[in-house]
Design a protein around this motif. Sequence first.
Motif, short mmCIF file in Angstrom:
data_model
loop_
_atom_site.label_atom_id
_atom_site.label_comp_id
_atom_site.label_asym_id
_atom_site.label_seq_id
_atom_site.Cartn_x
_atom_site.Cartn_y
_atom_site.Cartn_z
N SER A 49 0.82 -1.21 0.00
CA SER A 49 0.00 0.00 0.00
C SER A 49 0.86 1.26 0.00
O SER A 49 0.62 2.19 -0.78
CB SER A 49 -0.92 0.00 1.21
N HIS A 52 2.63 1.66 -3.34
CA HIS A 52 1.66 2.07 -4.37
C HIS A 52 1.34 3.56 -4.22
O HIS A 52 1.33 4.30 -5.21
CB HIS A 52 0.39 1.22 -4.26
N GLN A 53 1.08 4.00 -2.99
CA GLN A 53 0.82 5.42 -2.75
C GLN A 53 2.03 6.28 -3.13
O GLN A 53 1.87 7.38 -3.66
CB GLN A 53 0.47 5.66 -1.28
N GLN A 58 1.56 10.18 -3.46
CA GLN A 58 0.72 10.51 -2.31
C GLN A 58 1.42 10.33 -0.97
O GLN A 58 0.94 10.83 0.05
CB GLN A 58 -0.55 9.65 -2.33
N CYS A 59 2.53 9.61 -0.96
CA CYS A 59 3.28 9.45 0.29
C CYS A 59 4.74 9.15 -0.02
O CYS A 59 5.10 8.81 -1.16
CB CYS A 59 2.67 8.37 1.17
N SER A 77 2.78 11.43 4.55
CA SER A 77 1.51 10.98 3.98
C SER A 77 0.64 12.17 3.61
O SER A 77 1.00 13.32 3.88
CB SER A 77 0.78 10.06 4.96
N ASN A 78 -0.49 11.86 3.01
CA ASN A 78 -1.46 12.89 2.62
C ASN A 78 -0.82 13.99 1.77
O ASN A 78 -1.17 15.16 1.91
CB ASN A 78 -2.14 13.50 3.86
#
Length: 187
Positions: A49, A52-53, A58-59, A77-78
């Motif tokens: 995960s 992938h992010q 995204q991270c 993150s975010n």
Amino acid sequence: MVVRALRRSDADEWQAVRARNHEWLRPWDATVPPGAAPRPSSYRVVTRSLLHQAKLGQCLPFVIEVGGRFAGQVTVSNVARGSAQWGSIGYWVAAEVAGRGVAPRAVALVIDHCLGPVGLHRVEICVRPENTNSLRVVEKLGLEQVGYAPRFLHIDGAWRDHRIFAVTAEEVPEGVVARLETHQSHQ
């Protein structure tokens, strides 16, 4: 100390460090609120995960190594692009390296990477008011408290308040590592 990208091959060390430090980390670990989807059950699923992010921008998941051994993690993150250009940093270190300046240095390196090559404008760190160790990290880094979020994250089985700290690129033109080194030389 080294900060490097998380790899799938970190599984065994990650699991060993997390198991050895379960009680040390439990009060600060995110938990799943009632009615939410269950947390990933294995390092492999978590890593898949995160990577992938990361591929999607995204991270940014990082490993902290001390003496060539896995000692903790820093995750941005975010990550938001567009007009925001910011991310949120979370981190943890093993009890055996706590209090040795590992967390502040690792977080400073990651912040500098984010505000430099990654191109973010702002980075924030949210800390539970009771987490004196993490509060000491943001203090050493010279981050300003910019807010307070009641019942912000589900941690250790309940919704917990957090203090919000942030830094922007304009505040640290020489970087957070330089600020940390200046802070340390004045102690």
